[in-house]
Design an enzyme around this catalytic site. Structure first.
Site, mmCIF file in Angstrom:
data_model
loop_
_atom_site.group_PDB
_atom_site.id
_atom_site.type_symbol
_atom_site.label_atom_id
_atom_site.label_comp_id
_atom_site.label_asym_id
_atom_site.label_seq_id
_atom_site.Cartn_x
_atom_site.Cartn_y
_atom_site.Cartn_z
ATOM 1 N N LYS A 288 0.814 -1.210 0.000
ATOM 2 C CA LYS A 288 0.000 0.000 0.000
ATOM 3 C C LYS A 288 0.849 1.261 0.000
ATOM 4 O O LYS A 288 0.383 2.332 -0.396
ATOM 5 C CB LYS A 288 -0.919 0.006 1.219
ATOM 6 C CG LYS A 288 -2.004 -1.057 1.180
ATOM 7 C CD LYS A 288 -2.931 -0.920 2.351
ATOM 8 C CE LYS A 288 -4.056 -1.960 2.292
ATOM 9 N NZ LYS A 288 -4.983 -1.830 3.427
ATOM 10 N N ARG A 291 6.241 3.950 -3.463
ATOM 11 C CA ARG A 291 7.528 4.640 -3.385
ATOM 12 C C ARG A 291 8.011 4.983 -4.795
ATOM 13 O O ARG A 291 7.934 4.156 -5.695
ATOM 14 C CB ARG A 291 8.579 3.765 -2.704
ATOM 15 C CG ARG A 291 8.187 3.264 -1.329
ATOM 16 C CD ARG A 291 9.233 2.282 -0.828
ATOM 17 N NE ARG A 291 8.926 1.767 0.493
ATOM 18 C CZ ARG A 291 8.157 0.714 0.713
ATOM 19 N NH1 ARG A 291 7.596 0.088 -0.307
ATOM 20 N NH2 ARG A 291 7.934 0.291 1.931
ATOM 21 N N ASP A 323 10.587 -11.353 -12.838
ATOM 22 C CA ASP A 323 10.833 -9.960 -13.219
ATOM 23 C C ASP A 323 11.680 -9.987 -14.478
ATOM 24 O O ASP A 323 12.209 -11.045 -14.862
ATOM 25 C CB ASP A 323 11.534 -9.201 -12.090
ATOM 26 C CG ASP A 323 11.288 -7.699 -12.160
ATOM 27 O OD1 ASP A 323 10.873 -7.225 -13.236
ATOM 28 O OD2 ASP A 323 11.521 -7.008 -11.152
ATOM 29 N N ASP A 327 18.768 -5.679 -10.766
ATOM 30 C CA ASP A 327 19.833 -4.678 -10.757
ATOM 31 C C ASP A 327 20.539 -4.686 -9.403
ATOM 32 O O ASP A 327 21.484 -5.432 -9.183
ATOM 33 C CB ASP A 327 19.237 -3.315 -11.087
ATOM 34 C CG ASP A 327 20.301 -2.270 -11.375
ATOM 35 O OD1 ASP A 327 21.500 -2.574 -11.227
ATOM 36 O OD2 ASP A 327 19.942 -1.143 -11.759
#
Length: 425
Positions: A288, A291, A323, A327
């Site tokens: 929730k 960012r 994904d 990185d």
């Protein structure tokens, strides 16, 4: 050897041309000898045939077949009669050699020179590419800007050398991540668009990419430059099937989308598993607390207390987080820890591009993740014992083969014909 003979003849040719202004002082036998040697040098230059018979030429070809390396990993190419050529930059020469091997050819020779102030002095292609389809294998991985510049120079050199068509095979394109600027400002450029303009400017004819972060990048190229975005997911799911068959993974795993916007990818992965005969569940992690990207990639990432799991029950099951790339690994490994708190059995991570920037591999070593499964679109200098790298070499070789054979069947059907996965660990 034939190469030594060629060097001697070229020296004699240069020597004769330098002395041409004094030819009036030469005797007739000397003029005749220099003329014959110059003619032989010209013949050797244009036909690449040894004047001393086929024995030495066959020896040189055998050395090439045995994998004699030259010019930063490239091998001498004896296949001048092919209607296509494989060239490689310095970002991933091992992948280029594997692609060429699957096509029963070798990487053509090229030299990229640099100066003392660390800029490229130029690119020279040493093997003939005239009237041929040139495939340039170059990942835009770190150092990204150097690899991009080298790719542009290779394309330009191939066009100047008279190639019929130039296809840029870019297994990993870093600039496809930056389709939109972080700041909503009209003065901030679209980086992907600018890179596409550079490739258009040097005359690229086709672009082949693998799992572009933003597929919309294809729209930045001019209409006459087709861009193919390949999906290697079947390689990863075939590997998962093998692990289940060997008992290393529980049947009926659960596919996890670590963020809601990755749910579509998780669904495609689940469908690919189903095509391999594997039944799986599907769950999305919904945090929730939203960012920005700048915050998610700095500091220690963790999911908030209000994070929800939407989907199947996870307790006691093996989970597969999917994904397109890994990185720094902060968000993905945070998802691993979050799932382990839910009493799952094992957690696997499946990504196409393994960047592993900074301390990512150290984080992988100390994290509870069972295995990180990636591909060799990016050359790995060092790999954690938990990282399993699969190859896309046979896949790309099959794509090039179909292009050369002018096959019109959809590229997605390659999954049934290409050699699937080869372990590189």
């Amino acid at each position: 050897s034939t190469q030594s003979t060629w060097d001697i003849l070229m020296f004699l040719r240069l020597f004769a041309s330098r002395l041409c202004r004094r030819a009036a002082t030469f005797s007739m036998p000397l003029k005749t000898t220099l003329g014959i040697l110059t003619g032989l040098a010209m013949v050797n230059h244009f036909t690449k045939t040894s004047i001393f018979g086929n024995a030495e030429r066959e020896d040189d070809m055998q050395e090439s077949k045995d994998g004699k390396e030259d010019f930063k990993g490239a091998v001498v190419n004896p296949h001048y009669d092919s209607n296509f050529v494989i060239l490689s930059g310095n970002s991933n020469p091992a992948l280029a050699s594997e692609i060429a091997g699957n096509l029963r050819t070798v990487v053509s020779r090229s030299i990229t020179s640099s100066t003392d102030d660390e800029h490229f002095g130029g690119v020279q292609i040493l093997d003939p590419v005239g009237d041929k389809h040139v495939y340039i294998i170059q990942s835009l991985s770190p150092p990204v800007n150097d690899n991009l510049c080298e790719l542009l120079l290779l394309i330009s050199a191939a066009k100047r050398a008279g190639s019929n068509k130039v296809t840029a095979v870019i297994p990993y394109c870093a600039y496809s991540r930056d389709i939109l600027p972080e700041e909503k400002n009209n003065l901030v450029p679209f980086v992907s668009s600018s890179v596409a303009t550079l490739l258009n400017g040097v005359g690229v004819d086709n672009v082949i990419g693998i799992d572009l972060h933003h597929p919309e990048t294809q729209g930045f190229f001019v209409s006459k430059v087709p861009v193919t975005n390949l999906d290697p997911m079947f390689i990863q799911t075939s590997y998962i099937k093998e692990k289940i068959n060997q008992g290393d993974m529980l049947p009926n795993p659960v596919v996890i989308a670590p963020e809601p916007h990755l749910s579509a990818r998780a669904i495609r992965f689940q469908e690919s598993l189903k095509m391999n005969g594997i039944t799986s569940g599907l769950t999305t992690i919904c945090d929730k607390e939203i960012r920005p990207r700048s915050i998610r990639t700095t500091g220690d990432f963790h999911y908030s207390d209000d994070t929800l799991l939407l989907g199947d029950d996870l307790q006691g099951k093996d989970c597969i987080i999917v994904d397109d790339m890994m990185d720094t690994g902060k968000r993905t490994l945070a998802a691993v820890s979050f799932l382990k708190e839910k009493k799952v059995q094992r957690v696997y991570v499946v990504v196409t591009h393994g960047l592993f920037s900074g301390d990512c591999q150290k984080r992988i070593d100390i994290s509870p993740v069972t295995e990180v499964i990636t591909t060799n679109t990016i050359a790995a200098k060092r790999r954690s014992p938990k990282i399993q790298q699969l190859t896309v070499g046979p896949f790309l070789a099959e794509v090039i083969k179909r292009i050369q054979e002018n096959k019109n069947s959809p590229l997605k059907e390659i999954r049934f014909t290409a050699v699937s996965y080869t372990h590189l660990r």
